[in-house]
Design a protein around this motif. Structure first.
Motif, mmCIF file in Angstrom:
data_model
loop_
_atom_site.group_PDB
_atom_site.id
_atom_site.type_symbol
_atom_site.label_atom_id
_atom_site.label_comp_id
_atom_site.label_asym_id
_atom_site.label_seq_id
_atom_site.Cartn_x
_atom_site.Cartn_y
_atom_site.Cartn_z
ATOM 1 N N GLU B 36 10.778 -2.915 3.880
ATOM 2 C CA GLU B 36 10.343 -2.924 5.279
ATOM 3 C C GLU B 36 9.259 -1.876 5.508
ATOM 4 O O GLU B 36 9.240 -0.876 4.806
ATOM 5 C CB GLU B 36 11.538 -2.614 6.210
ATOM 6 C CG GLU B 36 12.610 -3.684 6.218
ATOM 7 C CD GLU B 36 12.159 -5.011 6.828
ATOM 8 O OE1 GLU B 36 11.043 -5.073 7.408
ATOM 9 O OE2 GLU B 36 12.907 -5.989 6.698
ATOM 10 N N PRO B 37 8.364 -2.012 6.493
ATOM 11 C CA PRO B 37 8.235 -3.191 7.355
ATOM 12 C C PRO B 37 7.528 -4.342 6.635
ATOM 13 O O PRO B 37 6.982 -4.126 5.566
ATOM 14 C CB PRO B 37 7.339 -2.660 8.480
ATOM 15 C CG PRO B 37 6.468 -1.652 7.816
ATOM 16 C CD PRO B 37 7.328 -1.006 6.755
ATOM 17 N N ASP B 86 -1.154 1.570 8.796
ATOM 18 C CA ASP B 86 0.260 1.307 8.502
ATOM 19 C C ASP B 86 1.071 1.683 9.750
ATOM 20 O O ASP B 86 0.970 2.810 10.235
ATOM 21 C CB ASP B 86 0.693 2.166 7.288
ATOM 22 C CG ASP B 86 2.117 1.853 6.847
ATOM 23 O OD1 ASP B 86 3.016 1.764 7.709
ATOM 24 O OD2 ASP B 86 2.328 1.709 5.631
ATOM 25 N N ILE B 88 4.188 2.305 10.319
ATOM 26 C CA ILE B 88 5.304 3.238 10.202
ATOM 27 C C ILE B 88 4.838 4.688 10.115
ATOM 28 O O ILE B 88 5.319 5.569 10.825
ATOM 29 C CB ILE B 88 6.146 2.921 8.939
ATOM 30 C CG1 ILE B 88 6.691 1.505 9.005
ATOM 31 C CG2 ILE B 88 7.275 3.938 8.771
ATOM 32 C CD1 ILE B 88 7.522 1.215 10.238
ATOM 33 N N GLU B 89 3.884 4.912 9.246
ATOM 34 C CA GLU B 89 3.389 6.273 9.091
ATOM 35 C C GLU B 89 2.005 6.198 8.482
ATOM 36 O O GLU B 89 1.713 5.309 7.676
ATOM 37 C CB GLU B 89 4.314 7.069 8.152
ATOM 38 C CG GLU B 89 3.858 8.507 7.982
ATOM 39 C CD GLU B 89 4.798 9.337 7.105
ATOM 40 O OE1 GLU B 89 6.000 9.008 7.006
ATOM 41 O OE2 GLU B 89 4.293 10.323 6.504
ATOM 42 N N ARG B 90 1.165 7.112 8.862
ATOM 43 C CA ARG B 90 -0.186 7.090 8.332
ATOM 44 C C ARG B 90 -0.178 7.099 6.809
ATOM 45 O O ARG B 90 0.428 7.978 6.179
ATOM 46 C CB ARG B 90 -0.978 8.292 8.823
ATOM 47 C CG ARG B 90 -2.378 8.187 8.285
ATOM 48 C CD ARG B 90 -3.361 9.151 8.827
ATOM 49 N NE ARG B 90 -4.670 8.729 8.349
ATOM 50 C CZ ARG B 90 -5.764 9.449 8.475
ATOM 51 N NH1 ARG B 90 -5.719 10.610 9.079
ATOM 52 N NH2 ARG B 90 -6.905 8.984 8.019
#
Lengths: 234, 234
Positions: B36-37, B86, B88-90
């Motif tokens: 994920e994701p 991204d 979720i997080e850089r």
């Protein structure tokens, strides 16, 4: 999102390789590093990428801060990612590449607080980390581009002498050219248009100025790939 | 070392763009994302760079893990560093690029646990993040390389038909070629050596096989830059 949590986060930096030609020498722009480690050593223009900043924006910001240069079109070159390239902490560096007309930007650079200076590629001082390798790679990139695009002629002033063309090609490709042979080949391409006036500054006899026939140059560049008309190659 | 302490650390990933030609279609290798994701969506072969790993090593490791492919020469392409690429997080992604002979690696890929599959460039499914953009850039890179080096002919099998050459060039350069004109130009280069046997699988009349005259091909490639003999361009 567990997969993300387990990963290491790394420092990411940019370094700018700015090449220029002053009519005689192919040069690269260096600056004295302003922080430890290796403070006061010569270095490429570099800095860290901020949390909300693209690497492209970081490169422009760093270049402006350190040299005053604005609106320089830089293209991304390659990443230097050796785990121990920075002795303090692992840092991935993304390099950027630009070609500029030295005389055009002379004033911008001179006014800056940091000490930026042009060095002939033959006389590069000792540099921090892997910056020498970055410059070497920049030179290969320059040759590569120069083999596909008319960029070398664009580095020359509006009118130039054959000696300047030869000097530039010799320095970029690191070869010693047979001048007669080179001039004969160059003349057969009809790329250059002889002007009426001469440069009399550098020899008694003087040397004719030339200008580039940009149309022929562009057409010539397509010729080797004449299977495809006007390929879009980036 | 205060300067270092203040900086942000970022996730760094690699993504591998593997192009292949199967004799008919130019294709790209994709895999179903395993976490994920966007789990189970199609994606390039990607993963994070480990703390002690160079990006090159990470790219090889990821490619082998996800597809079974070993000893594939990949070259670094470019960094995709948009701060929000991204969700979720850089994550900064360094892309790698390779051209392979699909038939040569068929077996290696089939044996793997992850579902890797070749897609024609015309039929790419929806991809995660900016992976479509990465493939677009890979295509431009392919054209660029193909304009300097004989790589397209190297994608072809040892003997091939003119139809295969045209198919490949049309797909790489995204153009519709005038076949007669293309064949005439190609024949004038003397690059291809006509064989005695024919491919009779794809038409009743059959189509002659050709082989590449590698010497002439190499010489031709230097021709547009014949000011410089054998420039070292990387």
């Amino acid at each position: 999102m567990k997969k993300y949590a387990k990963q290491s986060r790394l420092l990411v930096a940019v370094d700018c390789i700015i090449f220029g030609f002053d009519g005689f020498k192919l040069k690269v722009l260096l600056v004295k590093r302003s922080f430890e480690p290796e403070k006061d050593k010569w270095s490429l223009m570099g800095g860290f990428v901020g949390p909300q900043e693209s690497p492209e924006n970081a490169a422009s910001r760093v270049l402006t801060q350190l040299t005053g240069l604005k609106d320089v079109y830089m293209e991304q070159m390659r990443v230097f990612g050796n785990p121990d390239r920075d002795p303090i902490e692992r840092t991935i560096s993304i390099t950027y590449f630009a070609l500029i007309d030295i005389h055009k930007y002379e004033k911008q650079i001179d006014e800056q607080q940091y000490h930026a200076e042009w060095f002939s590629l033959k006389e590069i001082p000792s540099l921090i980390f892997d910056h020498k390798q970055m410059i070497e790679h920049g030179k290969l990139n320059l040759r590569y581009k120069a083999s596909l695009h008319p960029i070398l002629f664009e580095l020359l002033p509006d009118k130039f002498t054959l000696t300047q063309v030869i000097d530039l090609f010799e320095q970029v490709f690191d070869v010693l050219l047979d001048k007669r042979n080179f001039n004969r080949k160059l003349s057969s391409t009809k790329l250059l248009v002889k002007q009426k006036d001469k440069d009399k500054m550098h020899s008694k006899k003087g040397a004719y100025y030339y200008k580039l026939n940009k149309k022929i140059y562009k057409d010539k560049f397509g010729a080797f790939l004449n299977f495809i008309s006007n390929p879009k190659i980036g």
